[in-house]
Design a protein around this motif. Structure first.
Motif, PDB file in Angstrom:
ATOM      1  N   SER A   1      14.352  92.227 -87.374  1.00  0.00           N
ATOM      2  CA  SER A   1      14.439  93.384 -86.488  1.00  0.00           C
ATOM      3  C   SER A   1      15.530  93.176 -85.451  1.00  0.00           C
ATOM      4  O   SER A   1      15.983  92.055 -85.220  1.00  0.00           O
ATOM      5  N   LEU A   2      15.940  94.263 -84.833  1.00  0.00           N
ATOM      6  CA  LEU A   2      16.799  94.197 -83.656  1.00  0.00           C
ATOM      7  C   LEU A   2      15.888  94.227 -82.449  1.00  0.00           C
ATOM      8  O   LEU A   2      15.082  95.154 -82.294  1.00  0.00           O
ATOM      9  N   GLN A   3      15.987  93.213 -81.621  1.00  0.00           N
ATOM     10  CA  GLN A   3      15.175  93.131 -80.417  1.00  0.00           C
ATOM     11  C   GLN A   3      16.020  93.544 -79.218  1.00  0.00           C
ATOM     12  O   GLN A   3      17.205  93.228 -79.159  1.00  0.00           O
ATOM     13  N   ARG A   4      15.417  94.233 -78.287  1.00  0.00           N
ATOM     14  CA  ARG A   4      16.118  94.654 -77.075  1.00  0.00           C
ATOM     15  C   ARG A   4      15.311  94.210 -75.871  1.00  0.00           C
ATOM     16  O   ARG A   4      14.140  94.538 -75.735  1.00  0.00           O
ATOM     17  N   GLU A   5      15.971  93.443 -74.992  1.00  0.00           N
ATOM     18  CA  GLU A   5      15.349  92.934 -73.766  1.00  0.00           C
ATOM     19  C   GLU A   5      16.147  93.447 -72.579  1.00  0.00           C
ATOM     20  O   GLU A   5      17.309  93.788 -72.724  1.00  0.00           O
ATOM     21  N   ARG A   6      15.536  93.464 -71.397  1.00  0.00           N
ATOM     22  CA  ARG A   6      16.265  94.003 -70.253  1.00  0.00           C
ATOM     23  C   ARG A   6      16.051  93.170 -69.003  1.00  0.00           C
ATOM     24  O   ARG A   6      15.096  92.401 -68.899  1.00  0.00           O
ATOM     25  N   PHE A   7      16.976  93.365 -68.080  1.00  0.00           N
ATOM     26  CA  PHE A   7      16.856  92.808 -66.740  1.00  0.00           C
ATOM     27  C   PHE A   7      16.524  93.965 -65.806  1.00  0.00           C
ATOM     28  O   PHE A   7      17.200  94.993 -65.807  1.00  0.00           O
ATOM     29  N   ASP A   8      15.485  93.789 -64.993  1.00  0.00           N
ATOM     30  CA  ASP A   8      15.038  94.863 -64.109  1.00  0.00           C
ATOM     31  C   ASP A   8      15.770  94.914 -62.782  1.00  0.00           C
ATOM     32  O   ASP A   8      15.799  95.964 -62.142  1.00  0.00           O
ATOM     33  N   LYS A   9      16.350  93.796 -62.342  1.00  0.00           N
ATOM     34  CA  LYS A   9      17.025  93.777 -61.036  1.00  0.00           C
ATOM     35  C   LYS A   9      18.525  93.608 -61.229  1.00  0.00           C
ATOM     36  O   LYS A   9      19.005  92.511 -61.509  1.00  0.00           O
ATOM     37  N   VAL A  10      19.215  94.726 -61.105  1.00  0.00           N
ATOM     38  CA  VAL A  10      20.663  94.764 -61.248  1.00  0.00           C
ATOM     39  C   VAL A  10      21.232  95.377 -59.985  1.00  0.00           C
ATOM     40  O   VAL A  10      20.856  96.493 -59.605  1.00  0.00           O
ATOM     41  N   ASP A  11      22.109  94.658 -59.310  1.00  0.00           N
ATOM     42  CA  ASP A  11      22.770  95.177 -58.120  1.00  0.00           C
ATOM     43  C   ASP A  11      24.220  95.465 -58.491  1.00  0.00           C
ATOM     44  O   ASP A  11      24.855  94.656 -59.165  1.00  0.00           O
ATOM     45  N   ALA A  12      24.715  96.622 -58.084  1.00  0.00           N
ATOM     46  CA  ALA A  12      26.087  96.987 -58.447  1.00  0.00           C
ATOM     47  C   ALA A  12      26.721  97.823 -57.357  1.00  0.00           C
ATOM     48  O   ALA A  12      26.058  98.625 -56.708  1.00  0.00           O
ATOM     49  N   THR A  13      28.011  97.601 -57.168  1.00  0.00           N
ATOM     50  CA  THR A  13      28.826  98.427 -56.283  1.00  0.00           C
ATOM     51  C   THR A  13      30.023  98.907 -57.088  1.00  0.00           C
ATOM     52  O   THR A  13      30.665  98.120 -57.782  1.00  0.00           O
ATOM     53  N   VAL A  14      30.279 100.205 -56.992  1.00  0.00           N
ATOM     54  CA  VAL A  14      31.399 100.818 -57.706  1.00  0.00           C
ATOM     55  C   VAL A  14      32.321 101.440 -56.676  1.00  0.00           C
ATOM     56  O   VAL A  14      31.872 102.135 -55.757  1.00  0.00           O
ATOM     57  N   THR A  15      33.599 101.179 -56.829  1.00  0.00           N
ATOM     58  CA  THR A  15      34.615 101.786 -55.971  1.00  0.00           C
ATOM     59  C   THR A  15      35.493 102.646 -56.860  1.00  0.00           C
ATOM     60  O   THR A  15      35.964 102.192 -57.906  1.00  0.00           O
ATOM     61  N   LEU A  16      35.682 103.915 -56.466  1.00  0.00           N
ATOM     62  CA  LEU A  16      36.502 104.836 -57.248  1.00  0.00           C
ATOM     63  C   LEU A  16      37.564 105.478 -56.377  1.00  0.00           C
ATOM     64  O   LEU A  16      37.276 105.975 -55.292  1.00  0.00           O
ATOM     65  N   ASP A  17      38.774 105.470 -56.870  1.00  0.00           N
ATOM     66  CA  ASP A  17      39.896 106.194 -56.277  1.00  0.00           C
ATOM     67  C   ASP A  17      40.422 107.096 -57.388  1.00  0.00           C
ATOM     68  O   ASP A  17      41.361 106.745 -58.107  1.00  0.00           O
ATOM     69  N   LEU A  18      39.756 108.252 -57.566  1.00  0.00           N
ATOM     70  CA  LEU A  18      40.076 109.127 -58.684  1.00  0.00           C
ATOM     71  C   LEU A  18      41.504 109.660 -58.661  1.00  0.00           C
ATOM     72  O   LEU A  18      42.147 109.699 -59.709  1.00  0.00           O
ATOM     73  N   PRO A  19      42.053 110.066 -57.497  1.00  0.00           N
ATOM     74  CA  PRO A  19      43.425 110.569 -57.523  1.00  0.00           C
ATOM     75  C   PRO A  19      44.430 109.541 -58.051  1.00  0.00           C
ATOM     76  O   PRO A  19      45.405 109.898 -58.706  1.00  0.00           O
ATOM     77  N   ASN A  20      44.184 108.271 -57.792  1.00  0.00           N
ATOM     78  CA  ASN A  20      45.089 107.220 -58.264  1.00  0.00           C
ATOM     79  C   ASN A  20      44.585 106.529 -59.529  1.00  0.00           C
ATOM     80  O   ASN A  20      45.201 105.576 -60.006  1.00  0.00           O
TER      81      ASN A  20
END
Length: 188
Positions: free
Chosen positions: A42-61
């Motif tokens: 089978s294909l098994q899928r596991e996950r991590f529940d605590k994910v911290d992320a910061t995304v910075t976007l400069d769409l015009p550039n």
């Protein structure tokens, strides 16, 4: 000369101010999953529940960055015993290496200012390898309930667990792992 200065000042005040937008992950809608072939059954899928992320976007550039930290101890397999096995020194060694990190080096944008891929460096157990995440879903807009600007995406990429000193039981358990990310982030 005074006319030239006046024109320049006028142009500067009329020029739109291009701001970089910073987004922080919505903890209820941000998860990292990994998928592997288990003995061919089978294909098994596991996950991590605590994910911290910061995304910075400069769409015009069409630039930006992504910085992710995953708490290894938040692994969730549905089995307390298997969670302990994966956190042991045979696999993630959570005692010595409690976090997995991903730091982008480049975001690729499509023709509609949508992010199509994220290149970066994935670090597991102190080992850093390049990783490209292909974005399969991307949307930014006003969140209908929170009334905040929100961006979300789904992305996927592949790694070889042996490259991160996680190769126990290969090839019985697949060396190639598919990573999946589901993330929603709210503008600061």
């Amino acid at each position: 000369m005074k006319k030239l200065v006046a024109i320049l000042l006028c142009c500067l005040t009329l020029s739109p101010v291009m701001a970089v937008d910073i987004y922080d992950r919505d903890p209820d809608h941000t998860f990292a999953f990994f998928e592997f072939n288990h003995l061919g059954f089978s294909l098994q899928r596991e996950r991590f529940d605590k994910v911290d992320a910061t995304v910075t976007l400069d769409l015009p550039n069409q630039t930006g960055s992504v910085d992710v930290t995953i708490d290894v101890r938040s692994i969730s397999t549905g089995s307390a015993l298997f969670n302990q096995v994966l956190m042991s020194d045979s696999f993630f060694d959570a005692e010595k290496f409690p976090v997995v990190t991903f730091k982008s080096t480049k975001l690729t944008f499509g023709k509609f200012d949508d992010v199509t891929s994220v290149d970066g460096n994935l670090t597991i157990k102190g080992i850093t390898q390049p990783l490209t995440l292909t974005v399969t879903n991307y949307k930014c807009g006003m969140h209908p309930m929170l009334r905040k600007q929100t961006c979300g995406l789904n992305a996927t990429g592949k790694i070889r667990r042996s490259e991160f000193n996680l190769g126990r039981f290969a090839p019985l358990i697949s060396d190639q792992i598919t990573l999946h990310v589901a993330m929603e982030a709210l503008k600061r």
